[in-house]
Design a protein around this motif. Structure first.
Motif, PDB file in Angstrom:
ATOM      1  N   MET A   1       0.838  -1.178   0.000  1.00  0.00           N
ATOM      2  CA  MET A   1       0.000   0.000   0.000  1.00  0.00           C
ATOM      3  C   MET A   1       0.881   1.239   0.000  1.00  0.00           C
ATOM      4  SD  MET A   1      -2.786   1.201   2.838  1.00  0.00           S
ATOM      5  CE  MET A   1      -4.221   0.489   2.118  1.00  0.00           C
ATOM      6  N   ARG A   2       0.541   2.181  -0.853  1.00  0.00           N
ATOM      7  CA  ARG A   2       1.323   3.414  -0.930  1.00  0.00           C
ATOM      8  C   ARG A   2       1.053   4.288   0.283  1.00  0.00           C
ATOM      9  NH1 ARG A   2       2.536   5.770  -6.358  1.00  0.00           N
ATOM     10  NH2 ARG A   2       1.979   7.606  -5.202  1.00  0.00           N
ATOM     11  N   SER A   3       2.085   4.983   0.757  1.00  0.00           N
ATOM     12  CA  SER A   3       1.941   5.773   1.983  1.00  0.00           C
ATOM     13  C   SER A   3       0.949   6.917   1.818  1.00  0.00           C
ATOM     14  CB  SER A   3       3.304   6.312   2.411  1.00  0.00           C
ATOM     15  OG  SER A   3       3.795   7.238   1.467  1.00  0.00           O
ATOM     16  N   GLU A   4       0.757   7.435   0.583  1.00  0.00           N
ATOM     17  CA  GLU A   4      -0.175   8.539   0.379  1.00  0.00           C
ATOM     18  C   GLU A   4      -1.608   8.114   0.686  1.00  0.00           C
ATOM     19  OE1 GLU A   4       1.788   7.567  -2.506  1.00  0.00           O
ATOM     20  OE2 GLU A   4       3.429   8.799  -1.761  1.00  0.00           O
ATOM     21  N   ARG A   5      -1.907   6.833   0.622  1.00  0.00           N
ATOM     22  CA  ARG A   5      -3.259   6.341   0.881  1.00  0.00           C
ATOM     23  C   ARG A   5      -3.552   6.229   2.365  1.00  0.00           C
ATOM     24  NH1 ARG A   5      -3.802   1.689  -3.747  1.00  0.00           N
ATOM     25  NH2 ARG A   5      -3.482   3.095  -5.481  1.00  0.00           N
ATOM     26  N   LEU A   6      -2.530   6.193   3.172  1.00  0.00           N
ATOM     27  CA  LEU A   6      -2.726   6.125   4.623  1.00  0.00           C
ATOM     28  C   LEU A   6      -2.966   7.523   5.169  1.00  0.00           C
ATOM     29  CD1 LEU A   6       0.116   3.705   5.766  1.00  0.00           C
ATOM     30  CD2 LEU A   6      -2.319   3.227   5.749  1.00  0.00           C
TER      31      LEU A   6
END
Length: 123
Positions: A1-6
């Motif tokens: 999962m990409r960090s921008e989605r968290l």
């Protein structure tokens, strides 16, 4: 999962968890982990990442020293011999940090990590 989605709160909590594990495991003080993760995962500017890391390290160090003290592994006199001069070094470092750009700070930190890594591998 990409960090921008968290969400930011989840990224910061994850950074804290990783820093706590590595700080207690290797005694690295957290900054070696926290600063790069704050810059990369949380998009903090270098100066803010370094300052935030110091605040986080206070909490992390307190927890770690308590657990190690219960096991009798803390040497208080040696900790003071390292810690008290470190307070003065931190004041000097904070003044120096404010006089260099974020890019210079990032490059200096990366260089420090490279030198320490090479030294540990060679040693």
């Amino acid at each position: 999962m990409r960090s921008e989605r968290l969400p930011m709160t989840a990224r910061l909590a994850l950074i804290g968890l990783v820093a706590g594990v590595f700080s207690a495991l290797f005694g690295v003080g957290g900054g070696i982990i926290v600063v790069p993760l704050l810059v990369v995962l949380a998009a903090f500017p270098a100066h803010a990442a370094a300052a935030t890391s110091l605040g986080a390290i206070l909490v992390t160090a307190a927890a770690g020293v308590l657990l190690y003290a219960v096991r009798g592994e803390v040497r208080p006199w040696y900790a003071l011999l390292v810690g008290v001069p470190a307070v003065f070094g931190a004041v000097v470092g904070a003044h120096l940090q404010q006089r260099i750009s974020g890019r210079e700070l990032t490059l200096a930190f990366a260089g420090l990590l490279a030198v320490i890594g090479a030294w540990l591998i060679a040693g």
